[in-house]
Scaffold this active site. Structure first.
Site: not given
Ligand SMILES: Cc1ncc(COP(=O)(O)O)c(C=O)c1O
Length: 427
Positions: A155, A236, A274
């Site tokens: 990511w 993560d 999500k």
């Molecule tokens: C691997 C990963 N980590 C963290 C996030 C963090 O998303 P958010 O800040 O919306 O919780 C995402 C979102 O796409 C992700 O794919």
């Protein structure tokens, strides 16, 4: 030494250049840039496979049924304190439920659960991104890691977050493009050269962007490696329940690391974007797992986390966490949430199958079985950068230049069109 303003040129009209005129542009965030280009495109059959958000079979966003029910309950309760500040740590009941979800404490015998819980310090964050950021800041300031190991690919925001923390980033080879699966050998070999106190970023499930995860046996070897090398794992967790539809399965690696003997110390960045469809509400938590059970260590850890949060944004927002707390704290709503998770993960699984079937039907050159084997929202579909550019200009199908597609952008009405576009650009 003079200040920046002393060195700025004065224009003909006597106005000094802006203090900010020397700023250079920063790289655009690719998923948001691709989404922006998709929105601008007026072609009627355009398809957006770029942005990582869930879409229904007619391409719309989906407020989870259970979220709507919790929102109604919260509204009807008319709690006069609902707009008050949270504590700096956040909503403690939300945090208790959130950590149960990650570590499965509520499924353990009470004495065991109490002991295990005292190894975890939790704080509410501005979603998963905020949890990653806060964890990076905590580790950087207090443990001064030599470097952070990030999967290649990962990511993209992991890079930004650790760059901002000022820690050197090194990559481990995560994806084997020949087998289109997790490169365990490359990962193991590379991380074997890491030094004590280095941080290792691990995607707990549904690796973004590849959709390829380690097997249980591989996770076990990674835990052992982290222990023997003295590495600091940083999980993560952005897709628990969303990936497989099963909360336990998606948290398996974290729970294995938690129960590893001798004990490991690590971080978990948890997101509810999500799995609750609460993207804009920014709901998340950072859990820090310690090896010792010490009230003093936990209190100091928490006070350090609170200090960082207070100086950054005082406390996380409460709107979304109240929804999550309402659902997780009520057995009936929780059951409905499980159903919603299955609805989302099952639709994604069906779309993987539909894309695969259509590519086989078209006899598109190549092996497409990885589409079925990979898990979660994303797949590295296997197009080159050039093919990605062609499918966008010729067929108005949008994806990241790595060939990452968001499966949730597929539906019954567009999957044949997408398969045909892929077929066209790979021939
Ligand atoms: C691997 C990963 N980590 C963290 C996030 C963090 O998303 P958010 O800040 O919306 O919780 C995402 C979102 O796409 C992700 O794919």
């Amino acid at each position: 030494m003079g200040s920046i303003s002393d060195t700025l040129a004065i224009k003909e009209n006597g106005v000094r250049d802006s203090l900010f005129s020397r700023l250079s542009p920063t790289p655009a965030d690719e998923p948001f840039a691709v989404n922006g280009a998709y929105i601008q495109d007026t072609y009627p059959d355009k398809v957006n496979l770029g942005i990582g958000v869930y879409r229904t079979s007619d391409g719309s966003p989906w407020p989870l049924r259970v979220v709507e029910e919790a929102e109604k309950q919260l509204y009807q309760a008319s709690d006069v304190s609902r707009h008050e500040y949270l504590t700096i740590q956040g909503d403690r009941e939300f945090l208790r439920l959130a950590s149960n979800l990650v570590f499965g404490f509520d499924q353990e015998k009470q004495a065991q659960a109490e002991e295990n819980k005292s190894r975890v310090v939790s704080i509410q964050t501005v979603s998963g991104t905020g949890a990653n950021r806060l964890g990076a800041e905590l580790l950087t300031r207090n443990l001064r890691p030599g470097c952070v190991w990030v999967p290649d690919p990962t990511w993209a925001n992991h890079h930004t977050i650790w760059e901002l923390a000022g820690v050197e980033r090194k990559s481990y080879p995560y994806y084997d493009s020949a087998t289109k699966s997790f490169d365990f050998e490359g990962t193991f070999r590379t991380l074997s050269s890491a030094n004590t106190n280095d941080v290792v970023i691990l995607h707990a499930c549904a690796h973004n962007p590849t959709g390829a995860d380690p097997t249980k046996e591989q996770w076990k070897m990674l835990a052992e490696l982290c222990k023997t090398k003295g590495l600091i794992p940083f999980f993560d967790l952005a897709y628990q329940g969303f990936a497989s539809g099963n909360l336990e399965q998606d948290a398996w690696a974290i729970r294995y690391f938690f129960n590893y003997n001798p004990r490991l110390e690590f971080c978990v960045a948890q997101s509810f974007s999500k799995n609750f469809g609460l993207y804009g509400q920014r709901v998340g938590a950072l859990h820090v797992v310690t090896s010792t059970i010490s009230e003093e260590v936990s209190q100091n850890l928490l006070s350090n986390l609170c200090h960082l949060v207070r100086g950054e944004y005082s406390m996380a927002p409460r709107g979304g966490s109240e929804i999550v707390r309402t659902v997780l704290g009520n057995e009936t709503l929780k059951e409905k949430w499980y159903e919603d998770l299955v609805t989302m993960s099952e639709r994604i699984r069906q779309m993987r199958q539909a894309l695969f079937d259509e590519l086989i039907r078209l006899q598109t050159p190549g092996d497409w079985t990885h589409i079925l084997k990979q898990i979660g929202m994303f797949t590295y579909v296997g197009l080159s950068e050039e093919q990605v550019s062609k499918i966008r200009s010729k067929h108005h199908i949008y994806m990241l230049k790595s060939g990452r597609i968001s499966i949730s952008g597929l539906n019954e009405s567009n999957v044949k069109y997408v398969a045909k576009g892929i077929d066209d650009v790979v021939r």
